[in-house]
Design an enzyme around this catalytic site. Structure first.
Site, short mmCIF file in Angstrom:
data_model
loop_
_atom_site.label_atom_id
_atom_site.label_comp_id
_atom_site.label_asym_id
_atom_site.label_seq_id
_atom_site.Cartn_x
_atom_site.Cartn_y
_atom_site.Cartn_z
N GLU A 27 0.81 -1.22 0.00
CA GLU A 27 0.00 0.00 0.00
C GLU A 27 0.85 1.27 0.00
OE1 GLU A 27 -2.82 -0.40 3.23
OE2 GLU A 27 -4.04 -1.81 2.06
N GLU A 83 -10.53 -5.19 9.70
CA GLU A 83 -9.43 -4.22 9.60
C GLU A 83 -8.51 -4.55 8.44
OE1 GLU A 83 -6.98 -0.98 10.38
OE2 GLU A 83 -9.03 -1.39 10.95
N VAL A 87 -3.16 -11.61 2.20
CA VAL A 87 -2.63 -12.86 1.65
C VAL A 87 -1.23 -12.56 1.13
CG1 VAL A 87 -2.91 -14.63 -0.13
CG2 VAL A 87 -4.93 -13.72 1.05
N GLY A 93 -4.27 -15.35 -5.62
CA GLY A 93 -4.84 -16.09 -6.74
C GLY A 93 -5.08 -17.56 -6.45
N GLY A 95 -7.15 -18.70 -4.07
CA GLY A 95 -8.44 -18.90 -3.41
C GLY A 95 -8.38 -18.64 -1.92
N GLY A 97 -7.72 -15.79 -0.28
CA GLY A 97 -8.45 -14.58 0.11
C GLY A 97 -9.94 -14.83 0.22
N ASN A 124 -6.97 -0.04 -5.79
CA ASN A 124 -6.82 -1.49 -5.74
C ASN A 124 -7.97 -2.17 -6.49
OD1 ASN A 124 -6.20 -4.13 -5.13
ND2 ASN A 124 -5.88 -3.76 -2.95
N TYR A 131 -14.33 -8.01 -4.13
CA TYR A 131 -15.37 -7.77 -3.12
C TYR A 131 -16.74 -7.59 -3.76
CZ TYR A 131 -11.42 -6.92 0.04
OH TYR A 131 -10.29 -7.05 0.79
#
Length: 159
Positions: A27, A83, A87, A93, A95, A97, A124, A131
């Site tokens: 980030e 919060e 991963v 990639g 699975g 997450g 992102n 999501y």
């Protein structure tokens, strides 16, 4: 690669801390992490538990985590705040997450919460798409507000 998702233990916090630092680098905030392993152990496993954490483990290593805590909405009632869901880069990639998010959603459902909240950076795009594909609503018209330690002190000094 096979993995398991389980409740974190205090002994996992060193590896969780490593993931937190990895996320900070991703980030572009690599110098922002102030929390220590000891803080995580105290705050998650002490007499007053400030958070709940799930870890994903593969070959004895923690390769993912989800850290959440209780909140209360004046409009909805009990909610939880996710919060961070992290991963490690080598496992993205796989699975993992989705499995961690599923665990968080099941946890919230079992608690009877009315909502699960979390933030995602506006740049992102892969996370936003992930999501939204699972039914989350990204609230693009809301701004996150932080009052950090310096801001708290400045606020109080003006009283």
């Amino acid at each position: 690669m096979k993995y398991i998702i389980r409740d974190a233990a205090a002994k996992d916090m060193a590896q969780v801390h490593k993931l937190i630092k990895e996320l900070a680098v991703f980030e572009k905030e690599d110098m922002a992490v102030e929390v220590s392993v000891e803080d995580l152990q105290r705050d998650g496993f002490g007499t007053i538990k400030l958070f709940h954490c799930y870890v994903a483990e593969a070959d004895g290593d923690v390769v993912g985590m989800a850290l959440l805590f209780n909140r209360y909405s004046t409009w909805k009632g009990p909610i939880i705040h996710l919060e961070d869901l992290i991963v490690t880069e080598s496992m993205r990639g796989s699975g993992l997450g989705a499995a961690l998010l599923t665990k968080v959603v099941e946890h919230g459902y079992n608690l009877g919460v009315k909502r699960i909240n979390w933030e995602v950076l506006d740049w992102n795009d892969p996370a936003i798409a992930f999501y939204e594909s699972r039914g989350a609503k990204v609230m693009r018209d809301w701004n996150v507000v932080h009052l950090d330690e310096k801001g708290i002190q400045k606020f109080l000094n003006k009283l």
